[in-house]
Design a protein around this motif. Sequence first.
Motif, mmCIF file in Angstrom:
data_model
loop_
_atom_site.group_PDB
_atom_site.id
_atom_site.type_symbol
_atom_site.label_atom_id
_atom_site.label_comp_id
_atom_site.label_asym_id
_atom_site.label_seq_id
_atom_site.Cartn_x
_atom_site.Cartn_y
_atom_site.Cartn_z
ATOM 1 N N ALA A 169 0.850 -1.199 0.000
ATOM 2 C CA ALA A 169 0.000 0.000 0.000
ATOM 3 C C ALA A 169 0.880 1.243 0.000
ATOM 4 O O ALA A 169 1.795 1.364 0.816
ATOM 5 N N PRO A 170 0.608 2.186 -0.922
ATOM 6 C CA PRO A 170 1.465 3.371 -1.019
ATOM 7 C C PRO A 170 1.298 4.344 0.151
ATOM 8 O O PRO A 170 2.246 4.999 0.540
ATOM 9 N N ARG A 171 0.087 4.411 0.708
ATOM 10 C CA ARG A 171 -0.144 5.394 1.766
ATOM 11 C C ARG A 171 -0.908 4.762 2.919
ATOM 12 O O ARG A 171 -2.121 4.624 2.876
ATOM 13 N N ILE A 172 -0.164 4.391 3.919
ATOM 14 C CA ILE A 172 -0.773 3.856 5.146
ATOM 15 C C ILE A 172 -0.166 4.628 6.313
ATOM 16 O O ILE A 172 1.052 4.765 6.420
#
Length: 105
Positions: free
Chosen positions: A48-51
Amino acid sequence: MESLRTSLSQLAGRFRRRPVVVADPFETLRLQTRLGHLATEIRRVESAPRIYARAHRLMAIEAAYDALLDEACRLAGVPETADAKRGEDKRWFEEQELASRGWSW
């Protein structure tokens, strides 16, 4: 005569096979299912790129995965490696040992 009987009994006890402990199949299935869920969650967090708090989440999930691997290894009869530090190498070793015993997740 009695001492001979006692000696023979002790000798026979050394060669007698110990009963093999059979793991509960439902416990095995529960562990395999949980390991699969955590492995999927690790892949999801890694990709996931943005967590928010990614590193913290990943460390927590990996710690839970490692604890389940240890439990699964005890259940499957994998010999403990006390000298191996927790990390990628020990995780890989335990996964290979479980796979060689027919475990999948």
